[in-house]
Design a protein around this motif. Sequence first.
Motif, short mmCIF file in Angstrom:
data_model
loop_
_atom_site.label_atom_id
_atom_site.label_comp_id
_atom_site.label_asym_id
_atom_site.label_seq_id
_atom_site.Cartn_x
_atom_site.Cartn_y
_atom_site.Cartn_z
N ALA A 117 -1.26 5.84 8.90
CA ALA A 117 -1.58 5.01 7.32
C ALA A 117 -1.37 6.11 6.15
N THR A 168 -0.78 -3.36 6.43
CA THR A 168 -1.18 -1.90 6.48
C THR A 168 -2.41 -1.71 6.44
N ASP A 169 -2.84 -0.33 6.48
CA ASP A 169 -4.66 0.06 6.86
C ASP A 169 -5.10 -0.69 8.15
N VAL A 170 -4.29 -1.22 8.73
CA VAL A 170 -5.40 -1.64 9.79
C VAL A 170 -6.03 -1.12 10.88
N VAL A 171 -7.09 -1.89 10.83
CA VAL A 171 -8.56 -0.40 11.07
C VAL A 171 -9.07 -1.48 12.61
N GLU A 211 -7.63 -6.69 11.23
CA GLU A 211 -7.84 -6.49 10.17
C GLU A 211 -7.71 -5.56 10.04
N ARG A 212 -8.36 -5.71 8.50
CA ARG A 212 -7.65 -4.64 7.55
C ARG A 212 -9.05 -4.50 5.91
N ILE A 228 -14.09 -7.43 4.25
CA ILE A 228 -12.38 -6.22 5.92
C ILE A 228 -11.95 -8.39 6.32
N LEU A 251 3.12 -2.28 10.65
CA LEU A 251 2.20 -2.41 11.06
C LEU A 251 2.22 -0.14 10.61
N LEU A 282 -1.28 1.94 10.52
CA LEU A 282 -3.19 2.06 11.79
C LEU A 282 -3.66 3.65 10.68
N ARG A 283 -4.99 3.03 10.23
CA ARG A 283 -6.07 4.17 10.05
C ARG A 283 -5.97 4.77 10.62
#
Length: 309
Positions: free
Chosen positions: A86, A107-110, A119-120, A128, A140, A142-143
Amino acid sequence: MSVLVIADHDAGALSPTTARVVQGASELGPIDLLVVGDDTQNVVAAAATLAGVAKVLTAKGDVLADGLEMLLSTLAVRYHYVVASAGSVGKDVMPRLAAKLDLMPVTDVVKILGPTSFERPIYAGNAIQTVTDNQAKHILTLRASAFRPAATDTAAPIEVLDDEVNSVARLLAVQRTQSDTPDLATAQIVIGGGVALGSAENFQLIENLAKTLGAAIGATRAAVDAGYAPNDWQIGQTGKIIAPDLYIAIGISGALQHLAGIQGARKIIAINSDPEAPLVKLADIALIGDLFEIIPQLTAELESLGVRR
Ligand SMILES: Cc1cc2nc3c(=O)[nH]c(=O)nc-3n(C[C@H](O)[C@H](O)[C@H](O)COP(=O)(O)OP(=O)(O)OC[C@H]3O[C@@H](n4cnc5c(N)ncnc54)[C@H](O)[C@@H]3O)c2cc1C
């Protein structure tokens, strides 16, 4: 399940974020890691060593979003997942790719909970969200800071793609910040300074401590807006997201927008004159007092103990 990950690289080196994205995406299946650009021999060699990478794909050309999107939309037919960090490239190209393929990007999947469950963070990190993505293909981002880096123990094969990536957009200039401190987004120790430092010169106190600990330096938006710290040091909702093992927050109140950037920090030490400051209450350890007394003492003590990384 087949996974295509886009490698981030700059100035001839693989970005540390890529090892983290590979580690995160490896939960989904074996990874083909795509390196796009010219003169990428070192990047490709480093990419091939990452655990979880089945193959490195390499194509020559621009890494600008319009060209990259064309290549990805051709490659995407082969994969269940197309994944990027991300970061600036991922944020630019992945929504375009998703629109082209008529898919919804996640987006910004943690955290990856399963093949279709992610989860984001939402509301500036205050909640969350769990997203179930039942589409045939998943786009996707990912952070990177939420994942540990992949180990480097393999030598994956390399496939050179015939496709040359051409963009209509043109890159006019690149401005790089020269720094001998670690990258803020992936550093193990980060020291953040707030507006209480009072001047750019006083930020030298933070820099000395950071050198002693081998830490990256960050700042609040208030400190950046006041001109005490450069823009690329800003941590938070509108700055960088960090996930160090240790975050030392100096003269920082702990506004929600700042906290949004530090939720991945494993341990927090707050140094603040106000025992009621939100960050003091959140911290694992708080030193209550004047930063102008505490920081020089702390730096001298660490140096006398021979701590220098
Ligand atoms: C849309 C929006 C987006 C934003 N995005 C961000 C963002 O990404 N990142 C971010 O950081 N902020 C962001 N902000 C700003 C945020 O709301 C706060 O204003 C900012 O984080 C406060 O910075 P600070 O802690 O340095 O200053 P302050 O809130 O003024 O806190 C200063 C702290 O220093 C302490 N202090 C003062 N003197 C001393 C001393 N001598 N010794 C020790 N402690 C001392 C005080 O007790 C206080 O706790 C955003 C705001 C908005 C509206």
